[in-house]
Design a protein around this motif. Sequence first.
Motif, PDB file in Angstrom:
ATOM      1  N   SER B  65       0.807  -1.380   0.027  1.00 61.76           N
ATOM      2  CA  SER B  65      -0.059   0.137   0.225  1.00 61.76           C
ATOM      3  C   SER B  65       0.774   1.045   0.007  1.00 61.76           C
ATOM      4  O   SER B  65       0.395   2.329  -0.225  1.00 61.76           O
ATOM      5  N   GLY B  66       2.087   1.142   0.233  1.00 60.96           N
ATOM      6  CA  GLY B  66       2.844   2.483   0.421  1.00 60.96           C
ATOM      7  C   GLY B  66       4.056   2.667  -0.916  1.00 60.96           C
ATOM      8  O   GLY B  66       4.644   3.428  -0.712  1.00 60.96           O
ATOM      9  N   VAL B 122      -4.478   4.020  -2.503  1.00 65.00           N
ATOM     10  CA  VAL B 122      -4.453   2.948  -1.721  1.00 65.00           C
ATOM     11  C   VAL B 122      -5.675   1.858  -1.763  1.00 65.00           C
ATOM     12  O   VAL B 122      -5.536   0.799  -1.957  1.00 65.00           O
ATOM     13  N   ARG B 125      -5.828   0.520  -5.458  1.00 65.19           N
ATOM     14  CA  ARG B 125      -4.686  -0.408  -5.457  1.00 65.19           C
ATOM     15  C   ARG B 125      -4.646  -1.836  -4.677  1.00 65.19           C
ATOM     16  O   ARG B 125      -4.500  -2.990  -5.148  1.00 65.19           O
ATOM     17  N   ALA B 126      -4.809  -1.226  -3.475  1.00 62.92           N
ATOM     18  CA  ALA B 126      -4.601  -2.507  -2.420  1.00 62.92           C
ATOM     19  C   ALA B 126      -6.039  -3.019  -1.905  1.00 62.92           C
ATOM     20  O   ALA B 126      -6.060  -4.134  -1.400  1.00 62.92           O
ATOM     21  N   MET B 165      -0.976  -0.260   6.428  1.00 65.92           N
ATOM     22  CA  MET B 165      -1.825   0.594   5.672  1.00 65.92           C
ATOM     23  C   MET B 165      -1.664   1.944   6.176  1.00 65.92           C
ATOM     24  O   MET B 165      -1.739   2.782   5.346  1.00 65.92           O
ATOM     25  N   GLY B 168       1.483   3.049   5.228  1.00 63.92           N
ATOM     26  CA  GLY B 168       1.553   3.055   3.682  1.00 63.92           C
ATOM     27  C   GLY B 168       0.592   4.481   3.223  1.00 63.92           C
ATOM     28  O   GLY B 168       1.273   5.242   2.427  1.00 63.92           O
ATOM     29  N   VAL B 169      -0.280   4.961   3.739  1.00 65.36           N
ATOM     30  CA  VAL B 169      -1.043   5.863   3.100  1.00 65.36           C
ATOM     31  C   VAL B 169      -0.048   7.033   3.693  1.00 65.36           C
ATOM     32  O   VAL B 169      -0.210   8.166   3.019  1.00 65.36           O
ATOM     33  N   GLY B 224      -5.641   5.497   6.720  1.00 65.81           N
ATOM     34  CA  GLY B 224      -5.097   4.035   6.526  1.00 65.81           C
ATOM     35  C   GLY B 224      -5.837   3.138   7.519  1.00 65.81           C
ATOM     36  O   GLY B 224      -6.242   1.902   7.126  1.00 65.81           O
TER      37      GLY B 224
END
Lengths: 258, 278
Positions: B65-66, B122, B125-126, B165, B168-169, B224
């Motif tokens: 996610s990142g 995110v 995509r994830a 997440m 990642g965000v 996230g």
Amino acid sequence: MNAAADGSDVSLLELCDAEVASTSNPGTSSLAGVNWAVQRNDFWVVGGLLGSGKSDLLSTLVGVLPLNSGRLLLDGAEITGRGGPRADAGAQFRTGLVHDGGLLFAHLSVAENVALPLQYHHNVSFADAADRAGAWLEAVGMGGMAELPSTRISRNWAQRASLARACILQPEILLLDNPLTGLDPVHARWWMDFLGQLWTGHPLMAYRRATLIATCDDFSPWWGEGRRFAMLSNGRFRTVVEPISRQELSDCLAANHR
Amino acid sequence: MTDIAARERRSLSIFHWTGREVVRLLGGFRGMLSLGLITLSVLLTQRRRASKVISPLIWREVLRSGVRPVPIVLFLSSLLGLAVIGQTVVFTTRLGAQDYLGTVMVMVVVRELGPMLAALVVLVRAGSESVIELGSARASHEIEAMEAIGIDPIHYWVVPRVLGMALGVFCLTVYAIVAAVLSGYLWAFLQNIPILPGDYFGQLARALHPLDFLALGLKSGILGVTLALLLCYHGLAQPIRREDIPRAAIRALTQGVVLCVLIDAVFLALSRISLDSP
């Protein structure tokens, strides 16, 4: 020394007036009034037709499915709630369950599947657990399949990998849910031989004799000396007490199902 | 008479449908909240357990996610920077207010669109990947298999996703803001706006308040965590059949967009309150 600590007079696993919950119909029971004592080194074969509650019984014994009522005792100590027999067992679990069909984790390779319990409960990396996982895979005849994605192997092999995964923590009690269902005769024969080794003491289990509880929908392949039989029919658990012939045993499942 | 009855029935069915959807949505949020509380308790009570298994899963989630969405985030945020500066330049030049370009960037990109863009990327995509992975595990009874070997599914599946997440965000938000700010200056430069790099970045620095950094971290983290819980709720927390997985993924993505907008609105309201207070 009391009996519980001594362990001589106490059943290893005991269900007292138990109502086994149903996973397919939450809120109901699949088995009622179960009174069953499993002694150390017993080899129990529990027969039942489809939907008779075999998987629910094993899920209860492994501690995943709480009882609706009654008591589950491990070495005389009552096990309550989720967590079951493993709750007080420390790092080394006392029960291992081999699922019908294997139920391997799709995102992991075969070796990673086998190593996961060891990695999780002993907090070691895959590299550190790989040797023991490899040894178990060799023992179940899957040494060459370690790197394969678990989704790429057939049911025959997935079932064996599931056995290796259940055994890697050297459980005292091994529960097997319909291990012979859907297997070809070669694999079925291998299973009977290997379970015999586990029952009498396998080198990878430090030669300690395992207590085995297997479920089946046909008793005939399980006929053997020293084994004990029970059947599930019409929501009841019944042990087969009389010594009967292989044919009588095979026939009794259908005969008891109304 | 028949027309009136049919119309009444239709309006009644619309009310029924709306009511049913609202109740389902509220039930979903309640379920998500419960999952969040359980996850928090697992996070606190088992934070040191099986770290050699859980840490790689967290980094896998950060990667998913990142890191993997970085190219698309850079592309979109560069366009965002061009669009914001491109639209603003026309007015600021007419008004002779080029000195406010940096301020506009901070208001629009740093406070609002950067975290939102990162969260939406995110989610797209994830998000679907997560719901499909978790839904398949649930449908094929892998969760029960995991419990049988003594692994808490929340610890193994949900905790790494929530932590990964959130991180990642946050990372993507930083990349998005940096790319938008740089592309904004590039656009101003190409438009012959008489502003030096030092002045532009000086404007940015002056427009930024220390609270902006705190709000940015908090907002991207909350986005996230919320998205991870939403995805886990739809994939894992309720019984699902294999054929229902695509529908669950679509529902998760739709609700994810709504939640991102709601969280953004809450932060906007909070920032207005803090600005209005003496």
